[in-house]
Design an enzyme around this catalytic site. Structure first.
Site, PDB file in Angstrom:
ATOM      1  N   LYS A 282       0.830  -1.208   0.000  1.00  0.00           N
ATOM      2  CA  LYS A 282       0.000   0.000   0.000  1.00  0.00           C
ATOM      3  C   LYS A 282       0.863   1.256   0.000  1.00  0.00           C
ATOM      4  CE  LYS A 282      -3.697   0.043   2.551  1.00  0.00           C
ATOM      5  NZ  LYS A 282      -4.604   0.113   3.730  1.00  0.00           N
ATOM      6  N   GLU A 288      10.072  -5.970   4.006  1.00  0.00           N
ATOM      7  CA  GLU A 288      10.267  -7.287   3.400  1.00  0.00           C
ATOM      8  C   GLU A 288       9.838  -7.294   1.938  1.00  0.00           C
ATOM      9  OE1 GLU A 288       8.659  -8.105   7.661  1.00  0.00           O
ATOM     10  OE2 GLU A 288       8.402  -6.609   6.087  1.00  0.00           O
ATOM     11  N   GLY A 342      -5.119  -5.087   5.628  1.00  0.00           N
ATOM     12  CA  GLY A 342      -4.392  -6.088   4.849  1.00  0.00           C
ATOM     13  C   GLY A 342      -5.024  -7.457   4.884  1.00  0.00           C
ATOM     14  N   ARG A 343      -5.475  -7.901   6.068  1.00  0.00           N
ATOM     15  CA  ARG A 343      -6.040  -9.240   6.190  1.00  0.00           C
ATOM     16  C   ARG A 343      -7.430  -9.345   5.578  1.00  0.00           C
ATOM     17  NH1 ARG A 343      -5.306  -6.427  10.673  1.00  0.00           N
ATOM     18  NH2 ARG A 343      -6.987  -5.969  12.137  1.00  0.00           N
ATOM     19  N   GLU A 429      -4.741 -11.498  14.266  1.00  0.00           N
ATOM     20  CA  GLU A 429      -4.349 -10.104  14.124  1.00  0.00           C
ATOM     21  C   GLU A 429      -5.525  -9.180  14.424  1.00  0.00           C
ATOM     22  OE1 GLU A 429      -1.121  -8.582  11.253  1.00  0.00           O
ATOM     23  OE2 GLU A 429      -2.997  -8.088  10.232  1.00  0.00           O
ATOM     24  N   HIS A 460      -3.479 -37.655  11.525  1.00  0.00           N
ATOM     25  CA  HIS A 460      -2.227 -38.375  11.772  1.00  0.00           C
ATOM     26  C   HIS A 460      -1.142 -37.432  12.272  1.00  0.00           C
ATOM     27  CE1 HIS A 460      -3.690 -42.118   9.917  1.00  0.00           C
ATOM     28  NE2 HIS A 460      -4.388 -41.296   9.147  1.00  0.00           N
ATOM     29  N   LYS A 585       8.705  -4.250  14.290  1.00  0.00           N
ATOM     30  CA  LYS A 585       9.233  -3.555  13.114  1.00  0.00           C
ATOM     31  C   LYS A 585      10.230  -2.474  13.523  1.00  0.00           C
ATOM     32  CE  LYS A 585       5.176  -4.011  10.076  1.00  0.00           C
ATOM     33  NZ  LYS A 585       4.131  -3.226   9.349  1.00  0.00           N
TER      34      LYS A 585
END
Length: 645
Positions: A282, A288, A342-343, A429, A460, A585
């Protein structure tokens, strides 16, 4: 007298406190105990009385602000509805699901169906009375009012003063959804139309790379919600017949982790001549993402020259100057808005652009229509039949009232392999908060820990724990008609039916268990009976979808988005900010500067760096063990897998 004392008490606080009208009320409240104090004393100077009172008020206010002392509670936990559920939880914990499931009327009362989705809550540690008490709590918490406020564009993200309008991203063209009085839907459709036109140019071969070859591979570069959500949807659509038919021989990969290993795995086998990279950020400053974007740019330009950036890189961002400075044409930038978290951004250009390039805009539009259908259900359905609202309420019931803060997300469909990781971010979040909307520290546990794995793989792996260890509420999700199927000669059931047998069996195994008497009757040796006993009474819900088309996938995703919001609305927290990610951050920025300085100082940290002894020791060890090979002669140092032939 009291008014003056109260005002002095507030005026002696910091400016941030002066503006808080509720503290004036607190001042009056804490002045009252001063009455007997002053009745027994003779004061010739009223100013002294007021000053003494103000000091006492200020002392009590400071105690309240520090979390000591009593103040009128603004938390939902102080309500009669909450107290009723606390008392009810004690009674319910004495009941066993083995007995509750024998009541057919109860099963009917705890089953709902809407928009083709069938929700079975009968295996929750709950009765019909539980549901009524939860609905009363939802009313007390103003859940319906908060839903309406969200759809109306009110700034319910109070800490950032923003609307929460991810529902506008999938709105129909003629809908009206406003932010600050402005209808945002036309802007949304302007971006959608631009994506449709661009994706058709790329898919048709009209858009070509610098060597004249058409684009057949897309790399989406982003992290968090810019990767987890789109990756989940891509994985789910890849084996859906209508989507797979549109994908043809195209390829979509996601580069998220700043770890160079991820770059090698994502880019190493690709042909730069036919690859398009989408940089999703954005602000175009996410550390990153931008490092990965620069890595992709270096990979492309090493093979194709500097002119490759204009033809092989596009952006999803709102920072056009930064995009231009990077070398990407502003015309090839697709925007979104600060009212999209974002999510919650899968249905924005963040997800729609890469998915449209892979599957075509028509498939993605069907996905968005499914989300919009569930949005309308959430907005309009009565609470008692509202699927996301009910799921959210039972999450509150399990996590807060029954003390089970972990939820297992268990999709019995391999194409939903990335659903649990997306829900992890969506839920944890959003609702991983410790204070209410007004900043009051919560006196109850909010949020939940989410994890999961597709069945039967999870059986399993970790089902041992949820059967005989800790109580972990489970959410079983299955598809009636599989995207793919195998039915071999001589087999009693198809492969999908074999999968579904487990979907039906596991919730009952958790709920009913197996007691010692049954085991003894089966001849199990006495020494093994404790090890083979299943206590049962472990809660779950079952969600059955008719199929997994783009449309039903959209419904499923929107269902969980709103389920998370509902829980947050009840807890009285802000589910739409994420301040918890900021401190790490900031500290990473400090470490980055220190590492860079150390590399130019013989790999030694300065004594005044300010790190604690543990971190300093770890950094020192790292500096000694890792010696990066830096760029030379202006050429980047890339792994051999990313170097051009």
């Amino acid at each position: 007298w009291f008014k003056r004392a109260s005002l002095i008490g507030c005026q002696t606080q910091p400016d941030s406190v002066k503006t808080n009208r509720s503290l004036v009320i607190i001042s009056f409240h804490y002045c009252l105990p001063l009455l007997p104090l002053h009745r027994g004393r003779v004061h010739h100077d009223m100013a002294t009385v007021v000053k003494d009172a103000a000091e006492a008020v200020r002392s009590r206010l400071n105690a309240v602000l520090a979390g000591v002392g009593e103040a009128p509670s603004t938390l939902i936990s102080s309500s009669p509805e909450w107290k009723a559920l606390e008392a009810h939880a004690v009674a319910v914990q004495k009941l066993h699901l083995k007995d509750l499931l024998s009541d057919d009327a109860r099963t009917t009362a705890l089953t709902r169906e809407a928009e083709g989705l069938y929700l079975d809550l009968a295996r929750q540690n709950a009765t019909p009375e539980t549901l009524q008490l939860l609905l009363a709590l939802a009313e007390k918490a103003g859940v319906k009012t908060k839903i309406d406020a969200m759809f109306a564009g009110q700034h319910i993200n109070t800490t950032e003063d923003r609307a929460v309008l991810h529902v506008a991203l999938r709105a129909k063209r003629n809908q009206v959804i406003t932010d600050a009085g402005k209808n945002v839907v036309p802007e949304v459709w302007e971006v959608l139309d631009k994506i449709k036109a661009f994706s058709e140019r790329v898919r048709s071969g009209e858009w070509k790379g610098v060597t004249g070859k058409p684009i057949d591979t897309v790399v989406s570069i982003g992290i968090g919600g810019s990767a987890l959500g789109p990756l989940f949807v891509h994985t789910a659509l890849a084996t859906a017949p209508e989507a797979a038919a549109q994908a043809g021989g195209r390829k979509l990969v996601f580069l998220a982790n700043v770890d160079p290993v991820d770059a090698v795995r994502s880019l190493g086998d690709l042909n730069p001549e036919t690859t398009l990279a989408i940089v999703v950020s954005k602000t175009f400053t996410t550390a990153e993402t931008m490092l990965n974007a620069r890595t992709a740019r270096a990979w492309l330009t090493a093979a194709l020259g500097q002119e490759a950036v204009a033809k092989h890189m596009v952006a999803v961002s709102t920072n056009l100057p930064a995009v231009g400075a990077f070398g990407i044409d502003a015309a090839n930038t697709f925007g979104f808005w600060d009212w999209v978290g974002g999510r919650y951004s899968v249905s924005s250009a963040v997800g729609v652009l890469p998915l449209s390039l892979q599957y075509g805009f028509g498939v993605v539009r069907s996905f968005l229509d499914g989300m919009q259908t569930m949005d309308e259900h959430y907005r309009t359905a009565p609470p008692s039949s509202n699927l996301p609202l009910l799921q959210g309420l039972f999450n509150v019931w399990n996590a807060t009232f029954l003390g089970h803060p972990t939820t297992a997300i268990l999709p019995y469909q391999q194409s939903l392999a990335h659903f649990a990781p997306h829900v992890q971010q969506l839920s944890m979040e959003s609702n991983g908060k410790g204070v209410s909307l007004d900043g009051t520290t919560l006196n109850f546990g909010a949020g939940e820990i989410d994890f999961g794995e597709p069945g039967t793989n999870g059986q399993h792996s970790f089902y041992q724990l949820i059967h005989q260890g800790r109580v972990i509420p489970a959410e079983f999700i299955a598809i009636a008609t599989s995207q793919q199927d195998v039915y071999l000669e001589g087999e009693k059931v198809s492969s999908h039916e074999e999968l579904m047998c487990n979907f039906f069996a596991q919730p009952d195994a958790l709920a009913l268990g197996k007691d010692a008497a049954t085991l003894a009757g089966e001849g199990v040796p006495q020494a093994l009976i404790p090890h083979k006993t299943f206590t049962g009474n472990r809660p779950s819900l079952s969600l059955l979808l008719p199929d997994l088309t783009p449309c039903t996938l959209g419904k499923l995703l929107a269902l969980y988005e709103h389920r998370v919001a509902t829980s947050g609305f009840v807890w009285g927290i802000n589910s739409f900010d994420q301040w918890g990610v900021e401190l790490g951050k900031a500290l990473a920025n400090k470490v980055r500067a220190s590492l860079a300085a150390a590399r130019s100082n013989g790999n030694a940290l300065r004594a005044d760096e300010g790190f604690n002894s543990s971190t300093a020791a770890l950094l020192g060890r790292f500096l000694k063990q890792y010696q990066p090979k830096g760029p030379s002669d202006g050429a980047p140092a890339l792994p051999s897998a990313l170097q051009s032939a």
